[in-house]
Design an enzyme around this catalytic site. Structure first.
Site, PDB file in Angstrom:
ATOM      1  N   GLY A  90       0.813  -1.219   0.000  1.00  0.00           N
ATOM      2  CA  GLY A  90       0.000   0.000   0.000  1.00  0.00           C
ATOM      3  C   GLY A  90       0.841   1.260   0.000  1.00  0.00           C
ATOM      4  O   GLY A  90       0.570   2.209   0.731  1.00  0.00           O
ATOM      5  N   ALA A  91       1.871   1.265  -0.848  1.00  0.00           N
ATOM      6  CA  ALA A  91       2.787   2.419  -0.876  1.00  0.00           C
ATOM      7  C   ALA A  91       2.355   3.462  -1.905  1.00  0.00           C
ATOM      8  O   ALA A  91       3.123   4.362  -2.229  1.00  0.00           O
ATOM      9  CB  ALA A  91       4.213   1.942  -1.160  1.00  0.00           C
ATOM     10  N   GLY A  94      -0.595   8.026   1.155  1.00  0.00           N
ATOM     11  CA  GLY A  94      -0.550   8.172   2.605  1.00  0.00           C
ATOM     12  C   GLY A  94       0.750   7.755   3.269  1.00  0.00           C
ATOM     13  O   GLY A  94       1.851   8.085   2.815  1.00  0.00           O
ATOM     14  N   GLY A  96       2.258   4.802   3.601  1.00  0.00           N
ATOM     15  CA  GLY A  96       3.157   3.916   2.855  1.00  0.00           C
ATOM     16  C   GLY A  96       3.996   4.685   1.853  1.00  0.00           C
ATOM     17  O   GLY A  96       5.209   4.462   1.740  1.00  0.00           O
ATOM     18  N   TYR A 284     -12.956  -2.613  10.540  1.00  0.00           N
ATOM     19  CA  TYR A 284     -11.591  -2.060  10.419  1.00  0.00           C
ATOM     20  C   TYR A 284     -10.823  -2.241  11.721  1.00  0.00           C
ATOM     21  O   TYR A 284      -9.691  -2.730  11.732  1.00  0.00           O
ATOM     22  CB  TYR A 284     -11.669  -0.573  10.049  1.00  0.00           C
TER      23      TYR A 284
HETATM   24  P1  NDP Z   1      -4.260   5.286   2.639  1.00  0.00           P
HETATM   25  O1  NDP Z   1      -5.633   4.965   2.177  1.00  0.00           O
HETATM   26  O2  NDP Z   1      -3.671   6.572   2.239  1.00  0.00           O
HETATM   27  O3  NDP Z   1      -3.272   4.133   2.199  1.00  0.00           O
HETATM   28  C1  NDP Z   1      -3.654   2.793   2.201  1.00  0.00           C
HETATM   29  C2  NDP Z   1      -2.940   2.061   1.108  1.00  0.00           C
HETATM   30  O4  NDP Z   1      -3.357   0.706   1.101  1.00  0.00           O
HETATM   31  C3  NDP Z   1      -3.232   2.619  -0.266  1.00  0.00           C
HETATM   32  O5  NDP Z   1      -2.031   2.673  -0.979  1.00  0.00           O
HETATM   33  C4  NDP Z   1      -4.167   1.596  -0.860  1.00  0.00           C
HETATM   34  O6  NDP Z   1      -4.083   1.468  -2.267  1.00  0.00           O
HETATM   35  C5  NDP Z   1      -3.623   0.340  -0.216  1.00  0.00           C
HETATM   36  N1  NDP Z   1      -4.545  -0.773  -0.327  1.00  0.00           N
HETATM   37  C6  NDP Z   1      -5.823  -0.835   0.063  1.00  0.00           C
HETATM   38  N2  NDP Z   1      -6.339  -2.027  -0.239  1.00  0.00           N
HETATM   39  C7  NDP Z   1      -5.378  -2.742  -0.841  1.00  0.00           C
HETATM   40  C8  NDP Z   1      -5.317  -4.034  -1.395  1.00  0.00           C
HETATM   41  N3  NDP Z   1      -6.379  -4.842  -1.408  1.00  0.00           N
HETATM   42  N4  NDP Z   1      -4.156  -4.459  -1.928  1.00  0.00           N
HETATM   43  C9  NDP Z   1      -3.098  -3.642  -1.939  1.00  0.00           C
HETATM   44  N5  NDP Z   1      -3.086  -2.411  -1.445  1.00  0.00           N
HETATM   45  C10 NDP Z   1      -4.226  -1.950  -0.895  1.00  0.00           C
HETATM   46  O7  NDP Z   1      -4.295   5.152   4.240  1.00  0.00           O
HETATM   47  P2  NDP Z   1      -3.153   5.410   5.347  1.00  0.00           P
HETATM   48  O8  NDP Z   1      -1.886   5.790   4.713  1.00  0.00           O
HETATM   49  O9  NDP Z   1      -3.741   6.261   6.372  1.00  0.00           O
HETATM   50  O10 NDP Z   1      -3.038   3.955   5.989  1.00  0.00           O
HETATM   51  C11 NDP Z   1      -1.847   3.241   6.030  1.00  0.00           C
HETATM   52  C12 NDP Z   1      -1.799   2.380   7.265  1.00  0.00           C
HETATM   53  O11 NDP Z   1      -1.748   3.197   8.423  1.00  0.00           O
HETATM   54  C13 NDP Z   1      -2.986   1.457   7.454  1.00  0.00           C
HETATM   55  O12 NDP Z   1      -2.511   0.194   7.888  1.00  0.00           O
HETATM   56  C14 NDP Z   1      -3.782   2.108   8.552  1.00  0.00           C
HETATM   57  O13 NDP Z   1      -4.513   1.173   9.278  1.00  0.00           O
HETATM   58  C15 NDP Z   1      -2.661   2.709   9.376  1.00  0.00           C
HETATM   59  N6  NDP Z   1      -3.060   3.787  10.250  1.00  0.00           N
HETATM   60  C16 NDP Z   1      -3.571   4.958   9.750  1.00  0.00           C
HETATM   61  C17 NDP Z   1      -3.949   5.978  10.584  1.00  0.00           C
HETATM   62  C18 NDP Z   1      -4.494   7.254  10.083  1.00  0.00           C
HETATM   63  O14 NDP Z   1      -4.852   8.094  10.914  1.00  0.00           O
HETATM   64  N7  NDP Z   1      -4.586   7.479   8.780  1.00  0.00           N
HETATM   65  C19 NDP Z   1      -3.813   5.847  12.041  1.00  0.00           C
HETATM   66  C20 NDP Z   1      -3.269   4.586  12.446  1.00  0.00           C
HETATM   67  C21 NDP Z   1      -2.900   3.608  11.584  1.00  0.00           C
HETATM   68  P3  NDP Z   1      -4.791   2.527  -3.272  1.00  0.00           P
HETATM   69  O15 NDP Z   1      -3.895   3.707  -3.292  1.00  0.00           O
HETATM   70  O16 NDP Z   1      -4.814   1.779  -4.547  1.00  0.00           O
HETATM   71  O17 NDP Z   1      -6.139   2.810  -2.694  1.00  0.00           O
HETATM   72 MG1  PMR Z   2     -10.831   9.517  16.909  1.00  0.00          MG
HETATM   73  C1  PMR Z   2      -6.792  11.464  21.826  1.00  0.00           C
HETATM   74  C2  PMR Z   2      -7.956  11.194  21.329  1.00  0.00           C
HETATM   75  C3  PMR Z   2      -8.179  10.550  20.032  1.00  0.00           C
HETATM   76  C4  PMR Z   2      -7.294   9.883  19.216  1.00  0.00           C
HETATM   77  C5  PMR Z   2      -5.832   9.612  19.443  1.00  0.00           C
HETATM   78  C6  PMR Z   2      -8.020   9.456  18.056  1.00  0.00           C
HETATM   79  C7  PMR Z   2      -7.464   8.780  16.980  1.00  0.00           C
HETATM   80  N1  PMR Z   2      -9.333   9.845  18.196  1.00  0.00           N
HETATM   81  C8  PMR Z   2      -9.465  10.530  19.396  1.00  0.00           C
HETATM   82  C9  PMR Z   2     -10.623  11.111  19.917  1.00  0.00           C
HETATM   83  C10 PMR Z   2     -11.865  11.125  19.303  1.00  0.00           C
HETATM   84  N2  PMR Z   2     -12.179  10.578  18.105  1.00  0.00           N
HETATM   85  C11 PMR Z   2     -13.073  11.718  19.866  1.00  0.00           C
HETATM   86  C12 PMR Z   2     -13.146  12.436  21.191  1.00  0.00           C
HETATM   87  C13 PMR Z   2     -14.087  11.494  18.973  1.00  0.00           C
HETATM   88  C14 PMR Z   2     -15.547  11.865  19.085  1.00  0.00           C
HETATM   89  C15 PMR Z   2     -15.763  13.197  18.550  1.00  0.00           C
HETATM   90  C16 PMR Z   2     -13.499  10.768  17.856  1.00  0.00           C
HETATM   91  C17 PMR Z   2     -14.229  10.364  16.733  1.00  0.00           C
HETATM   92  C18 PMR Z   2     -13.681   9.639  15.688  1.00  0.00           C
HETATM   93  C19 PMR Z   2     -14.355   9.164  14.517  1.00  0.00           C
HETATM   94  C20 PMR Z   2     -15.769   9.348  14.143  1.00  0.00           C
HETATM   95  N3  PMR Z   2     -12.347   9.259  15.633  1.00  0.00           N
HETATM   96  C21 PMR Z   2     -12.188   8.551  14.517  1.00  0.00           C
HETATM   97  C22 PMR Z   2     -13.381   8.482  13.819  1.00  0.00           C
HETATM   98  C23 PMR Z   2     -13.138   7.700  12.650  1.00  0.00           C
HETATM   99  O1  PMR Z   2     -13.918   7.404  11.766  1.00  0.00           O
HETATM  100  C24 PMR Z   2     -11.720   7.205  12.702  1.00  0.00           C
HETATM  101  C25 PMR Z   2     -11.767   5.747  12.972  1.00  0.00           C
HETATM  102  O2  PMR Z   2     -12.219   5.293  13.967  1.00  0.00           O
HETATM  103  O3  PMR Z   2     -11.274   4.930  12.050  1.00  0.00           O
HETATM  104  C26 PMR Z   2     -11.382   3.549  12.370  1.00  0.00           C
HETATM  105  C27 PMR Z   2     -11.118   7.901  13.903  1.00  0.00           C
HETATM  106  C28 PMR Z   2      -9.828   7.939  14.432  1.00  0.00           C
HETATM  107  N4  PMR Z   2      -9.507   8.506  15.632  1.00  0.00           N
HETATM  108  C29 PMR Z   2      -8.176   8.365  15.868  1.00  0.00           C
HETATM  109  C30 PMR Z   2      -7.603   7.690  14.762  1.00  0.00           C
HETATM  110  C31 PMR Z   2      -6.136   7.348  14.626  1.00  0.00           C
HETATM  111  C32 PMR Z   2      -8.601   7.445  13.869  1.00  0.00           C
HETATM  112  C33 PMR Z   2      -8.426   6.867  12.479  1.00  0.00           C
HETATM  113  C34 PMR Z   2      -7.878   5.797  11.945  1.00  0.00           C
HETATM  114  C35 PMR Z   2      -7.326   4.580  12.594  1.00  0.00           C
HETATM  115  O4  PMR Z   2      -7.636   4.237  13.707  1.00  0.00           O
HETATM  116  O5  PMR Z   2      -6.519   3.957  11.956  1.00  0.00           O
END
Ligand code: NDP
Ligand code: PMR
Ligand code: LMG
Length: 437
Positions: A90-91, A94, A96, A284
């Protein structure tokens, strides 16, 4: 240039000429591993002033030395200088993409971008300014067992060693389960989606494809002459494996139960690991629990025997990536501001890329079984952590800031991923699923 580029090389050795290695080291190789810089430079400089015949002779000697080192793979210093190889799934966007960019720019790493969309990945790499000779895009759709196997075959055909594997790709379907906004049926979610093999798609792409990939590439990582070889699997705070953190308390919470749904095969109509009703956001989070369990189980099974370092990372909330592409536009617009100003959990894609690159390359992140969790800024709702408290800087410089990771040892990993017996169960059931076709 030196004739070794076309030399048939076994999988233990980098298929690279000294000239190539020196060229790469020249742009920014100083940060990591001066040895390959010196080796590369000497390899070329030592041959520069020679006649053609002498060069051919010297090249043959090098070739012989390489072949010799193949017969003695247990002597790492016999390996020729060259870049280390990392595969990142997934590079194409984002995290990657940014980690790929960071590692390629160091001059020390050759990046294999394992992506489902070849064109998108090529375009992204070019736009990120990655040098054409620092990466290769190989097709890999993690939502198809067959595609994962083809990817591994294609990688093997490149005759490259493997020094690090990053399991990063993921999908997120936050609204897929929703009956509608305001009225039932109005903008209703489409329900679960399925992989090529018929498994629920977030489970398949985020976890099961990576499970298969890790298994198929384990031998390659074992053979790496770079010690330690590493495998980094992305986790997240919302999977709630890190104790009481606000980010892990937002419903729906992860819950894998006793893998009742997995036992039933994770095929329609079963879409959730605990066999409950489908919920896209939970699917997820559950899949990320499995990713952390996979890391734990790989560590338990293989770390001691192989020396490979298995770790997980939560890099902070990268609020602007493609992960939220299916969320409401309103959410997409407010989410980054919310995390920048309220929770302070926000991290830019570039900074997150550096954090992931550090887990691949920095010796400070080489304790197998660790879960490196970004603590956020001190006192702002992140878990904090001792080092974070001391960190007052807002626009955080990488080198100053690395201490803000809170490290959980393998035994401290909690929540749904805590139970070792369940980690084993996940492994056994996953083996069944990937061998099924
Ligand atoms: P992006 O959507 O930007 O990147 C995800 C990547 O995964 C894309 O390159 C996408 O490809 C690829 N991908 C999805 N499905 C497939 C598949 N079936 N085969 C191959 N590649 C695939 O998201 P992020 O960069 O945010 O996510 C990267 C990682 O970081 C994930 O593991 C996520 O769980 C983790 N993460 C993200 C957070 C965040 O806040 N964003 C927080 C914590 C963890 P394509 O470009 O073709 O869609
Ligand atoms: Mg969240 C310190 C507080 C904190 C952190 C570290 C995250 C991370 N989130 C926090 C707080 C809150 N979030 C609060 C207070 C709310 C209610 C308003 C909130 C809501 C929220 C939503 C609706 N947050 C989300 C969503 C998403 O749809 C995202 C998610 O759950 O994806 C599965 C998300 C996220 N919050 C994070 C992080 C890292 C995500 C996104 C992706 C992930 O977990 O990989
Ligand atoms: C679920 O809803 C969906 O049901 C599911 O389908 C899926 O989408 C899932 O995780 C994804 O979310 C979660 C739902 C319930 O959350 C929301 O609906 C809120 C969406 C808001 C998204 C963030 C944008 C916030 C916009 C605020 C404006 C900020 C703008 C910039 C800031 C400027 C400030 C100067 O969520 C809940 O149930 C929330 C309750 C969670 C309880 C857990 C602990 C509560 C602790 C309370 C601490 C308060 C911290 C501050 C919060 C401030 C909120 C503004």
């Amino acid at each position: 240039s030196v004739a070794t580029a076309s030399t048939p090389v076994t999988r233990n050795l980098p298929a690279q000429s000294f000239a190539e290695s020196a060229q790469h080291s020249a742009h920014g190789g100083a940060q990591l591993g001066a040895s390959s810089f010196l080796g590369g430079a000497l390899g070329v400089a030592g041959l520069a002033g020679l006649s053609r015949r002498q060069r051919t002779k010297a090249a043959r000697k090098l070739q012989t030395a390489r072949q010799f080192s193949v017969q003695l793979p247990s002597i790492p210093f016999m390996a020729p200088p060259g870049k280390k190889t990392v595969i990142i799934t997934g590079a194409s966007s984002g995290l990657g993409l940014n980690a790929a960019k960071e590692l390629a720019a160091s001059g020390e790493w050759y990046v294999i971008m394992a992506c489902r969309d070849f064109q998108k990945a090529e375009k992204a790499a070019k736009e990120a300014g990655m040098f054409a000779d620092s990466y290769e895009v190989l097709h890999c759709d993690l939502a198809s067992n067959r595609s994962v196997r083809h990817f591994v075959d294609a990688f093997h055909a490149m005759n490259r060693p493997l020094d690090a594997l990053v399991c990063n790709a993921a999908v997120y379907f936050p609204n897929a389960h929703k009956p509608g906004i305001f009225l039932p049926g109005l903008f209703a979610g489409e329900g679960p989606r399925w992989s090529a093999d018929g498994h629920e798609l977030s489970f398949a792409a985020n976890y099961l494809g990576h499970f298969l990939l890790c298994n198929l590439l384990l031998e390659d990582l074992k053979r790496s002459t770079v010690k330690p070889a590493r495998c980094v699997i992305l986790g997240t705070v919302t999977a709630t494996v890190n104790g009481a953190e606000l980010g892990g308390m937002i419903p729906p919470l992860a819950h894998v139960g006793n893998f009742e749904g997995l036992e039933k095969g994770m095929k329609a109509p079963v879409s959730m690991l605990d066999a409950h009703e489908f919920n896209g956001a939970k699917a997820y989070k559950d899949s990320k629990v499995c990713d952390v369990m996979l890391m734990k189980e790989l560590h338990r099974r293989y770390h001691q025997e192989t020396g490979i370092v298995f770790t997980s990372l939560y890099p902070g909330c990268i609020a602007e990536t493609g992960l939220f592409r299916e969320h409401y536009p309103l959410f997409q617009n407010l989410f980054p501001a919310f995390h920048k100003t309220v929770t302070k959990a926000y991290v830019s894609q570039e900074e997150a890329g550096r954090r992931l690159a550090a887990c691949v390359a920095d010796e400070r992140y080489a304790t197998s079984g660790s879960y490196y969790s970004w603590g956020g800024e001190a006192g702002t709702g992140g878990s904090g952590g001792k080092d974070a408290v001391e960190n007052k800087d807002k626009e955080l410089d990488w080198f100053m800031n690395y201490g803000s990771f809170r490290t959980l040892t393998v035994d401290e990993i909690g929540g749904e991923a805590a139970d070792d017996a369940r980690c084993r169960k996940l492994w056994d059931l996953s083996e069944r699923l990937v061998q099924a076709r």
